[in-house]
Design an enzyme around this catalytic site. Structure first.
Site, PDB file in Angstrom:
ATOM      1  N   GLU A 247       0.808  -1.218   0.000  1.00 52.07           N
ATOM      2  CA  GLU A 247       0.000   0.000   0.000  1.00 52.07           C
ATOM      3  C   GLU A 247       0.838   1.263   0.000  1.00 52.07           C
ATOM      4  O   GLU A 247       0.532   2.242  -0.690  1.00 52.07           O
ATOM      5  CB  GLU A 247      -0.943   0.016   1.210  1.00 52.07           C
ATOM      6  CG  GLU A 247      -2.202  -0.820   1.034  1.00 52.07           C
ATOM      7  CD  GLU A 247      -1.948  -2.306   1.155  1.00 52.07           C
ATOM      8  OE1 GLU A 247      -0.847  -2.689   1.583  1.00 52.07           O
ATOM      9  OE2 GLU A 247      -2.857  -3.083   0.808  1.00 52.07           O
TER      10      GLU A 247
ATOM     11  N   HIS B 277     -11.941  -4.069   8.134  1.00 53.55           N
ATOM     12  CA  HIS B 277     -12.433  -3.900   6.755  1.00 53.55           C
ATOM     13  C   HIS B 277     -13.738  -3.101   6.736  1.00 53.55           C
ATOM     14  O   HIS B 277     -14.573  -3.305   5.865  1.00 53.55           O
ATOM     15  CB  HIS B 277     -12.668  -5.264   6.098  1.00 53.55           C
ATOM     16  CG  HIS B 277     -11.420  -6.059   5.863  1.00 53.55           C
ATOM     17  ND1 HIS B 277     -10.739  -6.688   6.871  1.00 53.55           N
ATOM     18  CD2 HIS B 277     -10.705  -6.306   4.734  1.00 53.55           C
ATOM     19  CE1 HIS B 277      -9.669  -7.309   6.370  1.00 53.55           C
ATOM     20  NE2 HIS B 277      -9.628  -7.086   5.080  1.00 53.55           N
TER      21      HIS B 277
END
Ligand SMILES: Cc1ncc(C[n+]2csc(CCOP(=O)(O)OP(=O)(O)O)c2C)c(N)n1
Ligand SMILES: [Mg+2]
Lengths: 333, 324
Positions: free
Chosen positions: A63, A132
């Site tokens: 990321e 999430h």
């Protein structure tokens, strides 16, 4: 007008902008094929076939490098779209967003375009649990140089994403994963742009303003229906972008109604609702007939059991309750 | 430690339990009896058992989202785990966290939750190692993660820090060749991820992850080094991912040939045959293991569906801080 889903609207925006400008490219994890339909959710469906591997880049699980790479390419005249699979991974990209790309134009005396869109799937309601599901928009709305966009409908998603891609500053584009396939709505066939920094009244009303973002706009509309049965006319205002914030649309609405419930999915504590409440205290105090109420999630991590998650989240009933409290207060005055 | 016949039989038991458990859970998800995440660990049993079997009570593990065997071997109860899948009050995390994935554990057994943020467990494990080192009891921590996780910056930072501080950490890289839909061939240019150990000045070995005894031996050696104060190691177990990444994955990015590759080198079939050839177990004994495992799994499901309770939603406000 034809109706399409939120995710189809995003997919159309990506395709149209990549067709229009060959400097636009997209990079992220599992975006080329993913779970079979382009990405994990399907936002990038068909992109690989249309634009090829040089412009639709499946990256390693990295990321920080996705965000950093997007920054470098943007400085060199490209228009990267950096996809961060889940909004909960933004802390991993935050260095590049908070420290680097958002400050690059300023440090160069205004002489640099930094046209990046960081797209991410955020939000709860699908039982995905603590890593999430989060809504971290307030973190980034605190960063000078960033823009933060949170569309609540398919039409806004498409028009705002197209504007974000054309914008010359870094934009965090927050896509609510609960809405992806569940929300369908009218989207014009012909091309249009939705301006960043302008809110939208999603429902007109006279008695109370509900200012809501993201998936909470649907809950606010639900609440307005319940209130209508009680003879209360609620207006639903969606700022659509929280940075920059359309102060005028909020102030105008509250001037008309005299009351405000502010709703977001993130926890109330430290959430962006405090900024809107401060705006009303600062510039709208004369309009208010009662307290400003904030409705957000509880101050704890997001549980994964569906029953617990529903308990955690704000919803139409909690909004209705807050609206009634404000109106009871004003009536008592 | 030399593996006795009893050890070998026990290892087979764990492998069979892992396989049947994951198969059953997949069915329960398909039947909507379970909700949330599930990343099947089918086919990766030998790596998990070989890596965890030699751990002692004082040792720790950090969890990966795929495969539940390390934590079961470390003493987590099957019923507690299953009740976690069912998001029951009695479950391992009482409905809070997705048991099918990550972030549950039991510190009293040295089971450290693995973050759903893939790769973040790596520096976390270095910190566990730091504490174990300062405690001075000769305990080690084994950190489980995948090939995808090894592309995070946290991999570099965690391994380097553990190396310079000479910490008792075994980095167990379970390489199934994929991170979701992205092939390891597309995400790294080196053949063996264990080569990366060189960059940190620590030993790195690649081992056939379908050979439970080979994994065990390599891990034992690394643990011994570590207990002798010689610092961390990186072990790469080569395995196959038999299924899609998760139950939501249609797995269209692999060819049939590739998908079925794993079954050709089924670690359980291989180990069973070895044990039978060596006279350690009979065909009949293998069936007994299957029967025992099936009974245990059935019993755990019965427990969840009949005896457990849904959690009180307001429980989520408990334990946010030390004071509540
Ligand atoms: C930081 C981060 N990025 C992306 C994801 C989404 N994701 C979950 S599992 C996974 C693949 C992990 O691959 P690997 O580490 O090889 O483990 P495997 O699933 O193959 O066992 C991805 C990309 C995540 N959870 N965290
Ligand atoms: Mg993998």
């Amino acid at each position: 007008m034809r109706e399409i889903t939120y995710i189809e609207a995003i997919n159309e925006a990506l395709i149209e902008e990549m067709e229009r400008d060959e400097k636009v490219f997209i990079m992220g994890e599992d975006i080329a094929i993913g779970y079979g339909g382009g990405g994990v959710f399907g936002a990038t469906r068909g992109l690989l076939e249309k634009f090829g591997e040089k412009r639709v880049i499946d990256t390693p699980l990295s990321e920080s490098a996705i965000a950093g790479c997007a920054g470098g390419a943007a400085l060199m005249g490209y228009r990267p779209i950096a996809e961060i699979m889940f909004g909960d991974f933004l802390p991993l990209t935050a260095d590049h967003m908070v420290n680097i790309t958002s400050k690059m134009r300023w440090v160069l005396g205004g002489h640099a375009d930094v046209p990046i869109v960081y797209r991410t799937a955020y939000g709860a309601g699908v039982g995905a649990g603590l890593h999430h599901s989060q809504s971290l928009e307030a973190w980034f709305a605190h960063i000078p140089g960033m823009k933060v966009v949170m569309p609540s409908t398919p039409a806004d998603a498409k028009g705002l994403l197209k504007s974000a891609i054309r914008d010359n500053d870094p934009v965090l584009f927050m896509e609510h994963k609960f809405l992806y396939k569940r929300l369908k709505g009218p989207v014009p066939e012909e091309e249009y742009l939705t301006p960043i920094g302008r809110g939208d009244v999603k429902r007109e009303g006279e008695d109370i303003s509900i200012i809501a973002t993201g998936a909470m706009v649907q809950q606010a509309l639900e609440a307005a229906k319940i209130l209508e049965k009680e003879g209360i006319s609620a207006e639903v205002v969606d700022p659509r972008t929280i940075l920059p914030l359309d102060e005028e649309i909020i102030l105008n609405s509250v001037e008309k109604t005299g009351g405000a419930v502010i709703v977001h999915e993130a926890p109330t504590t430290g959430g962006f609702g405090g900024e809107i409440a401060a705006l009303l205290a600062d510039k709208g105090i004369d309009f208010l007939d009662g307290p400003v109420k904030r409705v957000g999630a509880l101050f704890c991590p997001i549980p994964s059991s569906p029953e617990m998650e529903q308990f955690y989240l704000p919803n139409a009933d909690k909004i209705v309750k807050a609206a009634r409290e404000i109106l009871t207060f004003s009536a008592g005055e | 430690m030399e593996l006795s016949n009893n050890d070998l039989q026990k290892m087979l038991y764990w492998m069979v339990l892992g396989r049947r458990l994951e198969e059953k859970i997949t069915v329960l998800f398909r039947e909507s009896r379970l909700r949330g995440h599930h990343h099947p660990g089918i086919g990766q049993e030998a790596a998990n058992v070989g890596a965890a079997y030699g751990l002692q009570e004082k040792d720790c593990i950090t969890l990966i989202h795929r495969g539940k065997l390390p934590e079961l071997i470390k003493g987590m109860g099957l019923k507690d785990l299953m009740a976690g899948y069912y998001a029951k009050k009695e479950g391992i995390e009482g409905g809070r966290a997705p048991t099918g994935s990550h972030m549950y554990g039991d510190l009293s057994k040295g089971i450290i939750p693995g973050p759903g943020i893939i790769g973040s467990a790596i520096p976390l494990a270095a910190g566990v190692g730091l504490a174990l080192d300062r405690d001075g009891n000769g305990a080690v921590v084994e950190c489980f993660f995948g090939d995808g996780a090894s592309n995070r910056g946290d991999f570099h930072e965690g391994l380097n820090m553990a190396a310079v501080m000479n910490l008792p950490v075994i980095f167990q890289l379970v390489n199934n060749g994929y991170a979701m839909s992205v092939s390891a061939k597309k995400s790294t240019r080196i053949q063996s991820l264990s080569d990366r150990a060189q960059a940190y000045g620590i030993p790195g070995v690649t081992v056939d992850g379908n050979d439970v005894r080979a994994v065990y031996e390599v891990t034992e050696k690394a643990i011994e080094r570590t207990r002798n104060g010689e610092g961390p190691s990186l072990i790469e177990c080569m395995v196959h991912r038999w299924t899609g990444h998760s139950i939501s994955d249609a797995d269209i990015y692999r060819t049939d040939g590739e998908r079925l590759e794993g079954e050709k080198s089924d670690p359980i079939v291989r180990f069973k045959n070895e044990l039978i050839d060596e006279g350690i177990l009979t065909e009949h004994g293998c069936l007994d293991v299957e029967k025992q495992v099936a009974d245990e799994i059935e019993e755990s499901i019965r427990y969840c569906e009949n005896e457990c309770h849904d959690p009180d939603p307001s429980d989520i406000m408990r334990g946010v801080y030390a004071s509540n």
